[in-house]
Design a protein around this motif. Structure first.
Motif, PDB file in Angstrom:
ATOM      1  N   MET A  10     -45.506 -27.373  -0.882  1.00  0.00           N
ATOM      2  CA  MET A  10     -44.570 -26.264  -0.690  1.00  0.00           C
ATOM      3  C   MET A  10     -44.156 -26.192   0.781  1.00  0.00           C
ATOM      4  O   MET A  10     -42.974 -25.989   1.102  1.00  0.00           O
ATOM      5  CB  MET A  10     -45.230 -24.944  -1.098  1.00  0.00           C
ATOM      6  CG  MET A  10     -45.488 -24.777  -2.567  1.00  0.00           C
ATOM      7  SD  MET A  10     -46.312 -23.186  -2.868  1.00  0.00           S
ATOM      8  CE  MET A  10     -46.739 -23.366  -4.602  1.00  0.00           C
ATOM      9  N   GLY A  11     -45.142 -26.352   1.673  1.00  0.00           N
ATOM     10  CA  GLY A  11     -44.831 -26.318   3.099  1.00  0.00           C
ATOM     11  C   GLY A  11     -43.921 -27.454   3.517  1.00  0.00           C
ATOM     12  O   GLY A  11     -42.982 -27.259   4.296  1.00  0.00           O
ATOM     13  N   ASN A  47     -42.450 -26.956  -8.029  1.00  0.00           N
ATOM     14  CA  ASN A  47     -41.738 -26.514  -6.823  1.00  0.00           C
ATOM     15  C   ASN A  47     -40.225 -26.534  -7.027  1.00  0.00           C
ATOM     16  O   ASN A  47     -39.458 -26.830  -6.101  1.00  0.00           O
ATOM     17  CB  ASN A  47     -42.120 -27.388  -5.625  1.00  0.00           C
ATOM     18  CG  ASN A  47     -43.613 -27.392  -5.353  1.00  0.00           C
ATOM     19  OD1 ASN A  47     -44.257 -26.351  -5.375  1.00  0.00           O
ATOM     20  ND2 ASN A  47     -44.166 -28.564  -5.114  1.00  0.00           N
ATOM     21  N   VAL A  48     -39.794 -26.203  -8.257  1.00  0.00           N
ATOM     22  CA  VAL A  48     -38.403 -26.398  -8.636  1.00  0.00           C
ATOM     23  C   VAL A  48     -37.445 -25.518  -7.840  1.00  0.00           C
ATOM     24  O   VAL A  48     -36.325 -25.947  -7.519  1.00  0.00           O
ATOM     25  CB  VAL A  48     -38.219 -26.179 -10.160  1.00  0.00           C
ATOM     26  CG1 VAL A  48     -38.470 -24.726 -10.542  1.00  0.00           C
ATOM     27  CG2 VAL A  48     -36.855 -26.644 -10.621  1.00  0.00           C
ATOM     28  N   GLU A  49     -37.840 -24.285  -7.512  1.00  0.00           N
ATOM     29  CA  GLU A  49     -36.921 -23.415  -6.776  1.00  0.00           C
ATOM     30  C   GLU A  49     -36.649 -23.950  -5.376  1.00  0.00           C
ATOM     31  O   GLU A  49     -35.506 -23.903  -4.894  1.00  0.00           O
ATOM     32  CB  GLU A  49     -37.487 -21.988  -6.714  1.00  0.00           C
ATOM     33  CG  GLU A  49     -37.610 -21.315  -8.073  1.00  0.00           C
ATOM     34  CD  GLU A  49     -36.279 -21.285  -8.820  1.00  0.00           C
ATOM     35  OE1 GLU A  49     -35.237 -21.081  -8.182  1.00  0.00           O
ATOM     36  OE2 GLU A  49     -36.291 -21.479 -10.048  1.00  0.00           O
ATOM     37  N   LEU A  50     -37.670 -24.437  -4.717  1.00  0.00           N
ATOM     38  CA  LEU A  50     -37.468 -25.041  -3.396  1.00  0.00           C
ATOM     39  C   LEU A  50     -36.579 -26.276  -3.496  1.00  0.00           C
ATOM     40  O   LEU A  50     -35.688 -26.486  -2.663  1.00  0.00           O
ATOM     41  CB  LEU A  50     -38.816 -25.416  -2.777  1.00  0.00           C
ATOM     42  CG  LEU A  50     -39.689 -24.260  -2.277  1.00  0.00           C
ATOM     43  CD1 LEU A  50     -41.093 -24.750  -1.952  1.00  0.00           C
ATOM     44  CD2 LEU A  50     -39.065 -23.602  -1.050  1.00  0.00           C
ATOM     45  N   LEU A  51     -36.794 -27.075  -4.521  1.00  0.00           N
ATOM     46  CA  LEU A  51     -35.985 -28.278  -4.701  1.00  0.00           C
ATOM     47  C   LEU A  51     -34.528 -27.933  -5.010  1.00  0.00           C
ATOM     48  O   LEU A  51     -33.609 -28.596  -4.506  1.00  0.00           O
ATOM     49  CB  LEU A  51     -36.576 -29.129  -5.821  1.00  0.00           C
ATOM     50  CG  LEU A  51     -37.884 -29.851  -5.463  1.00  0.00           C
ATOM     51  CD1 LEU A  51     -38.593 -30.334  -6.718  1.00  0.00           C
ATOM     52  CD2 LEU A  51     -37.611 -31.024  -4.528  1.00  0.00           C
ATOM     53  N   LYS A  52     -34.300 -26.923  -5.811  1.00  0.00           N
ATOM     54  CA  LYS A  52     -32.923 -26.499  -6.104  1.00  0.00           C
ATOM     55  C   LYS A  52     -32.227 -26.031  -4.831  1.00  0.00           C
ATOM     56  O   LYS A  52     -31.043 -26.331  -4.601  1.00  0.00           O
ATOM     57  CB  LYS A  52     -32.927 -25.382  -7.137  1.00  0.00           C
ATOM     58  CG  LYS A  52     -33.223 -25.831  -8.558  1.00  0.00           C
ATOM     59  CD  LYS A  52     -33.184 -24.643  -9.512  1.00  0.00           C
ATOM     60  CE  LYS A  52     -33.423 -25.070 -10.955  1.00  0.00           C
ATOM     61  NZ  LYS A  52     -33.414 -23.906 -11.882  1.00  0.00           N
TER      62      LYS A  52
END
Length: 323
Positions: free
Chosen positions: A41-42, A97-102
């Protein structure tokens, strides 16, 4: 003109207090984090914030240095396929971690961006500077303190958020062909979270003064645990870039194939760990597991790179069924 920056993430305990940072120079950097998160995530947040911070100079080429192959592969290799499948992997399981990837996908639109992998903890000045700040942010959250967020990019943009990011639900699947893979096996019921013993062994691996044997066996046991197996990006941090595995079926799998199908194993008891140093910085670990499909003799080759033990190869042989 090219903007060159390093992006890095850190998590104490992984998951645990987490930090991220990007660094251009001593006057141009930013950091942040959360009370609880993972290293990946980081890593992703550092890239996302760098993209957003430099959007004011979107006409310039952005050169991002990362020591995370997970981030680079996610953005440059895997993401197009995930998008076509509705942000699911080829097996239909949700992407972590889909939201960060989007958000990264949106931030990349219209930008000229190049990613370059650099070895972590190898003396690379920009990478070391980013790592120091990411670790500092994670340490601050572990002490319930506010991290040093840095000057930012030309003073633009709001302070980094400390809200925990949204993550995809854990993956549930059946027991594997071997330590990591799920090939050639019938599906089983989803497994429960890893035991307290497995969580503790991850902490042993990072404890000051831990011997090589303690570090290696702790990582090996963590890779058998359901919590780490439900988070393939975190598991990837323990695998050598050239990792291979010979499954119980006799098939050979590479790192990408293993990570694409990683999932919980269920109840596994490991015992009789024996370690032999086959050469400087290379240790052969042999042990036995007892699991649903029977007793398995296992061999793992761990290699040390830049002071960090990574799994280079694994093989297991089923020798009998449990009664």
């Amino acid at each position: 003109m090219t903007i060159t920056a390093a992006a890095d993430g850190s998590a104490l305990g992984n998951p645990g207090p987490a930090g991220w940072a990007w660094y251009i120079d001593d006057q141009t950097w930013r950091a942040g984090g959360w009370p609880h998160g993972t290293n990946n995530m980081g890593e992703l947040k550092a890239v996302l914030d760098l993209l957003e911070a430099t959007a004011v100079d979107a006409d310039q080429h952005l050169h991002i240095l990362c020591d995370s192959q997970y981030v680079i592969n996610s953005v440059t290799k895997w993401m197009p396929g995930w998008k076509r499948k509705g942000w699911r992997k080829k097996d239909g399981k949700p992407v972590l971690n889909v939201e960060l990837l989007k958000d990264i996908d949106r931030a990349l639109a219209g930008r000229s961006v190049e990613f370059e992998w650099v070895k972590g903890h190898s003396g690379h000045a920009l990478n070391e500077a980013a790592d120091k700040r990411a670790n500092g942010a994670a340490t601050a959250f572990s002490k319930k303190q506010d991290p040093d967020v840095g000057p930012g990019y030309g003073g633009s943009g709001p302070a980094p958020s400390t809200a925990a990011p949204t993550t995809a639900a854990p993956i549930a699947a059946g027991p594997g062909d071997d330590l990591f893979s799920l090939f050639d096996q019938a599906p089983a019921e989803p497994a429960a979270s890893c035991s307290t013993a497995i969580e503790e062994t991850v902490l042993v691996a990072d404890a000051p003064g831990a011997t090589d044997f303690e570090q290696i066996t702790a990582r090996e046991q963590a890779l058998l645990g359901d919590r780490l197996r439900a988070d393939p990006p975190s598991a990837a941090e323990l695998l050598h870039p050239d990792f291979t595995e010979i499954g119980a079926s006799g098939r050979r799998f590479d790192r990408d194939q293993i990570l694409a199908d990683l999932a919980p194993l269920g109840d596994v008891d490991a015992e009789e760990f024996i370690a032999d140093e086959v050469s400087p910085g290379a240790v052969l670990l042999q042990y036995t597991t007892h699991e649903r499909r029977g007793t398995v003799h296992r061999s793992s080759l761990w290699v040390q790179e830049n002071g960090r033990w990574l799994l280079r190869h694994h093989q297991g042989t089923v020798v009998g069924a449990e009664r």
